[in-house]
Enzyme design. Structure first.
Site, PDB file in Angstrom:
ATOM      1  N   GLU A  71     -75.302 -15.160 -60.893  1.00 18.27           N
ATOM      2  CA  GLU A  71     -76.335 -16.190 -61.115  1.00 18.27           C
ATOM      3  C   GLU A  71     -77.734 -15.779 -60.630  1.00 18.27           C
ATOM      4  O   GLU A  71     -78.392 -16.489 -59.878  1.00 18.27           O
ATOM      5  CB  GLU A  71     -75.884 -17.488 -60.443  1.00 18.27           C
ATOM      6  CG  GLU A  71     -74.530 -17.966 -60.963  1.00 18.27           C
ATOM      7  CD  GLU A  71     -73.988 -19.198 -60.251  1.00 18.27           C
ATOM      8  OE1 GLU A  71     -74.700 -19.786 -59.433  1.00 18.27           O
ATOM      9  OE2 GLU A  71     -72.811 -19.552 -60.498  1.00 18.27           O
ATOM     10  N   ASN A 110     -73.245 -11.852 -63.886  1.00 19.66           N
ATOM     11  CA  ASN A 110     -72.491 -13.036 -64.295  1.00 19.66           C
ATOM     12  C   ASN A 110     -73.365 -14.269 -64.143  1.00 19.66           C
ATOM     13  O   ASN A 110     -73.990 -14.459 -63.095  1.00 19.66           O
ATOM     14  CB  ASN A 110     -71.247 -13.147 -63.392  1.00 19.66           C
ATOM     15  CG  ASN A 110     -70.297 -14.254 -63.791  1.00 19.66           C
ATOM     16  OD1 ASN A 110     -69.909 -14.362 -64.947  1.00 19.66           O
ATOM     17  ND2 ASN A 110     -69.908 -15.089 -62.822  1.00 19.66           N
ATOM     18  N   HIS A 127     -69.064 -22.657 -68.178  1.00 14.12           N
ATOM     19  CA  HIS A 127     -68.720 -23.988 -67.657  1.00 14.12           C
ATOM     20  C   HIS A 127     -69.291 -24.997 -68.659  1.00 14.12           C
ATOM     21  O   HIS A 127     -70.463 -25.358 -68.604  1.00 14.12           O
ATOM     22  CB  HIS A 127     -69.311 -24.194 -66.263  1.00 14.12           C
ATOM     23  CG  HIS A 127     -68.643 -23.376 -65.200  1.00 14.12           C
ATOM     24  ND1 HIS A 127     -67.301 -23.493 -64.904  1.00 14.12           N
ATOM     25  CD2 HIS A 127     -69.122 -22.436 -64.360  1.00 14.12           C
ATOM     26  CE1 HIS A 127     -66.979 -22.655 -63.923  1.00 14.12           C
ATOM     27  NE2 HIS A 127     -68.066 -21.987 -63.588  1.00 14.12           N
ATOM     28  N   GLU A 176     -65.467 -17.901 -66.412  1.00 16.11           N
ATOM     29  CA  GLU A 176     -65.144 -19.107 -65.629  1.00 16.11           C
ATOM     30  C   GLU A 176     -64.967 -20.340 -66.536  1.00 16.11           C
ATOM     31  O   GLU A 176     -65.349 -21.438 -66.208  1.00 16.11           O
ATOM     32  CB  GLU A 176     -66.245 -19.380 -64.590  1.00 16.11           C
ATOM     33  CG  GLU A 176     -66.517 -18.203 -63.664  1.00 16.11           C
ATOM     34  CD  GLU A 176     -67.601 -18.468 -62.649  1.00 16.11           C
ATOM     35  OE1 GLU A 176     -67.920 -19.657 -62.410  1.00 16.11           O
ATOM     36  OE2 GLU A 176     -68.130 -17.507 -62.066  1.00 16.11           O
ATOM     37  N   ASP A 221     -64.246 -23.540 -68.389  1.00 17.49           N
ATOM     38  CA  ASP A 221     -63.614 -24.847 -68.269  1.00 17.49           C
ATOM     39  C   ASP A 221     -64.481 -25.831 -69.058  1.00 17.49           C
ATOM     40  O   ASP A 221     -65.613 -25.515 -69.440  1.00 17.49           O
ATOM     41  CB  ASP A 221     -63.408 -25.295 -66.809  1.00 17.49           C
ATOM     42  CG  ASP A 221     -64.657 -25.197 -65.928  1.00 17.49           C
ATOM     43  OD1 ASP A 221     -64.486 -25.089 -64.694  1.00 17.49           O
ATOM     44  OD2 ASP A 221     -65.788 -25.225 -66.457  1.00 17.49           O
TER      45      ASP A 221
HETATM   46  O1  G3I Z   1     -63.291 -22.273 -46.485  1.00 15.19           O
HETATM   47  C1  G3I Z   1     -63.756 -23.579 -46.110  1.00 15.19           C
HETATM   48  C2  G3I Z   1     -62.756 -24.239 -45.188  1.00 15.19           C
HETATM   49  O2  G3I Z   1     -62.683 -23.513 -43.969  1.00 15.19           O
HETATM   50  C3  G3I Z   1     -63.187 -25.687 -44.910  1.00 15.19           C
HETATM   51  O3  G3I Z   1     -62.203 -26.329 -44.133  1.00 15.19           O
HETATM   52  C4  G3I Z   1     -63.320 -26.413 -46.256  1.00 15.19           C
HETATM   53  C5  G3I Z   1     -63.741 -27.853 -46.095  1.00 15.19           C
HETATM   54  O4  G3I Z   1     -65.120 -27.901 -45.864  1.00 15.19           O
HETATM   55  O5  G3I Z   1     -64.320 -25.738 -47.057  1.00 15.19           O
HETATM   56  C6  G3I Z   1     -63.907 -24.418 -47.374  1.00 15.19           C
HETATM   57  O6  G3I Z   1     -64.893 -23.794 -48.146  1.00 15.19           O
HETATM   58  C7  G3I Z   1     -64.954 -24.296 -49.480  1.00 15.19           C
HETATM   59  C8  G3I Z   1     -64.726 -23.116 -50.436  1.00 15.19           C
HETATM   60  O7  G3I Z   1     -64.884 -23.532 -51.808  1.00 15.19           O
HETATM   61  C9  G3I Z   1     -63.356 -22.498 -50.258  1.00 15.19           C
HETATM   62  O8  G3I Z   1     -62.367 -23.447 -50.562  1.00 15.19           O
HETATM   63  C10 G3I Z   1     -66.347 -24.863 -49.721  1.00 15.19           C
HETATM   64  O9  G3I Z   1     -66.471 -26.037 -48.935  1.00 15.19           O
HETATM   65  C11 G3I Z   1     -66.504 -25.220 -51.195  1.00 15.19           C
HETATM   66  O10 G3I Z   1     -67.853 -25.594 -51.457  1.00 15.19           O
HETATM   67  C12 G3I Z   1     -66.220 -23.991 -52.051  1.00 15.19           C
HETATM   68  O11 G3I Z   1     -66.324 -24.383 -53.402  1.00 15.19           O
HETATM   69  C13 G3I Z   1     -66.322 -23.281 -54.324  1.00 15.19           C
HETATM   70  C14 G3I Z   1     -67.700 -23.202 -54.991  1.00 15.19           C
HETATM   71  O12 G3I Z   1     -67.702 -22.139 -55.957  1.00 15.19           O
HETATM   72  C15 G3I Z   1     -68.769 -22.936 -53.960  1.00 15.19           C
HETATM   73  O13 G3I Z   1     -70.014 -22.916 -54.591  1.00 15.19           O
HETATM   74  C16 G3I Z   1     -65.272 -23.548 -55.395  1.00 15.19           C
HETATM   75  O14 G3I Z   1     -63.972 -23.510 -54.815  1.00 15.19           O
HETATM   76  C17 G3I Z   1     -65.370 -22.508 -56.502  1.00 15.19           C
HETATM   77  O15 G3I Z   1     -64.520 -22.859 -57.589  1.00 15.19           O
HETATM   78  C18 G3I Z   1     -66.799 -22.424 -57.035  1.00 15.19           C
HETATM   79  O16 G3I Z   1     -66.849 -21.392 -57.972  1.00 15.19           O
HETATM   80  C19 G3I Z   1     -68.161 -21.063 -58.474  1.00 15.19           C
HETATM   81  C20 G3I Z   1     -68.163 -19.601 -58.780  1.00 15.19           C
HETATM   82  O17 G3I Z   1     -67.858 -18.873 -57.605  1.00 15.19           O
HETATM   83  C21 G3I Z   1     -69.496 -19.180 -59.374  1.00 15.19           C
HETATM   84  N1  G3I Z   1     -69.792 -19.960 -60.564  1.00 15.19           N
HETATM   85  C22 G3I Z   1     -69.788 -21.407 -60.321  1.00 15.19           C
HETATM   86  C23 G3I Z   1     -68.441 -21.836 -59.764  1.00 15.19           C
HETATM   87  C24 G3I Z   1     -68.430 -23.333 -59.554  1.00 15.19           C
HETATM   88  O18 G3I Z   1     -69.354 -23.671 -58.557  1.00 15.19           O
END
Ligand code: G3I
Length: 359
Positions: free
Chosen positions: A153, A195, A235, A267, A269
């Site tokens: 991005e 990407n 997306h 990605e 969906d």
């Molecule tokens: O690892 C922590 C954990 O320790 C904590 O307990 C928990 C609760 O706060 O959070 C966990 O981190 C989370 C992380 O995913 C791992 O599960 C973050 O809060 C959460 O914001 C994060 O979300 C991810 C998101 O990217 C972050 O921007 C999503 O799972 C993931 O699907 C999403 O994927 C992104 C791609 O990488 C890039 N393109 C967009 C896509 C959607 O945003």
């Protein structure tokens, strides 16, 4: 439809069925169908999925490649300066190897999910940290990752050039070329991608963003920077009105191919956040959007792989990031939260089926 006579497609299915293509037979799974077109069908893999046997069964039936959803991001791999942690990523890489799946690396450089210690660095130590990170992580996965989202991005969302991220503000645009060069040094065989999202539609903002990307690519190529492909995150959002057409997408993919670049859908969906609550209507519009999108991209010879951002609605990122106004969980993926196939899965399978008689 890719230029592949039905006979060859049938041969592809036969080879896929006997695992001769290097991955176990997946019957009528999405991977087997994609293999008929010389493609790989992938899915993002969350850490939680590794502890869900029934979901893993579905993944093994349908998927030939995985993308660790979060385990290879900076906050996971280098939580403290110079202290690397790959335990979660290695679990997912080991799962993929056990199941003859390839792995997409995601993501070496992004403006999100960065550890706190990074954000306060001055430019010189920041660039040093970036070099160390890219080289260490890409070396760790060398030979186990088929492609890397090296820079995730980098484009301004509105289509006005590059995103004004920490990276651009402190290091200037060269951070992109630097990251790609360091990744090539660390893993000479991985396919290196940029990407991004918002490159799929027919609207003016998408058109501007495509121009920004092509301008970036042309500059990188003039400078001899290694870049092997472009990832379209895809997306998508199911429209309230008639079926989306993606009328301008094939020509854009051709522009990427004409630059010698591979194309990956990274990605995929389909959010139903703009649709009324009725499940049948939502599922129908989501399925139609999958069909229209795949019809637009499948004929592209540079297309290598299609990855959905998960296989089941149960852990889609969309409910947290873009919740529906009625509070209902979204239904963006091929299988529902109970792992039942949805119309989206049927639409994907039908669109993947080779339909043309031999020419
Ligand atoms: O690892 C922590 C954990 O320790 C904590 O307990 C928990 C609760 O706060 O959070 C966990 O981190 C989370 C992380 O995913 C791992 O599960 C973050 O809060 C959460 O914001 C994060 O979300 C991810 C998101 O990217 C972050 O921007 C999503 O799972 C993931 O699907 C999403 O994927 C992104 C791609 O990488 C890039 N393109 C967009 C896509 C959607 O945003």
């Amino acid at each position: 439809m890719r230029r592949r006579p039905l006979l060859l497609a049938g041969l592809g299915l036969a080879l896929a069925a006997c695992g001769a293509l290097g991955r176990p037979a997946k019957g009528n799974g999405l991977q087997a169908l994609a293999a008929q077109r010389g493609l790989t069908w992938g899915s993002a893999l969350s850490l939680a999925a590794l502890d869900q046997p029934e979901l893993l069964t579905l993944i093994q039936h349908n998927v030939g490649a995985i993308t660790p959803e979060n385990a290879l991001k900076w906050d996971a791999t280098e939580p403290e300066p110079g202290r690397f942690s790959f335990s979660d990523a290695d679990r997912q890489l080991a799962y993929a190897k056990r199941n003859q799946m390839t792995v997409r690396g995601h993501a070496l450089v992004w403006h999100r999910q960065l550890p706190g210690w990074l954000e306060s660095l001055e430019p010189t130590p920041l660039r040093q940290a970036l070099e160390r990170h890219v080289q260490h992580v890409a070396s760790h996965t060398r030979g186990r990752v088929i492609s890397w989202d090296v820079v995730n991005e980098p484009l301004d969302e509105q289509g006005h050039g590059l995103r004004r991220s920490l990276w651009l503000e402190k290091l200037g645009p060269d951070y992109i070329a630097d990251a790609l060069r360091w990744a090539r040094q660390a893993d000479p065989k991985a396919r290196l991608l940029i990407n991004d999202y918002g490159l799929e539609g027919d609207d003016p903002q998408t058109a501007r963003k495509r121009v920004s990307l092509l301008t970036l690519i042309d500059q990188l190529q003039r400078d001899g920077v290694p870049l092997d492909g472009i990832g379209l995150q895809a997306h998508l959002v199911a429209p309230r009105e008639d079926e989306p057409r993606f009328a301008t997408l094939p020509a854009f993919l051709q522009q990427l191919r004409q630059r010698g670049l591979a194309v990956e859908i990274t990605e995929l969906d389909v959010s139903d956040r703009e649709l009324p609550s009725a499940t049948a209507l939502r599922d129908g519009r989501v399925a139609a959007t999958y069909g229209a999108f795949l019809r637009a991209v499948l004929p592209e010879p540079a297309l290598k792989q299609i990855t959905t951002w998960g296989l089941s609605d149960r852990d889609t990122w969309l409910n947290g990031a873009f919740p529906r106004s009625d509070g209902l969980p979204q239904r963006p993926l091929p299988y529902d939260a109970n792992l039942q196939a949805k119309p989206a899965r049927s639409s994907i399978a039908a669109t993947l089926q080779p339909t043309e008689a031999p020419r």
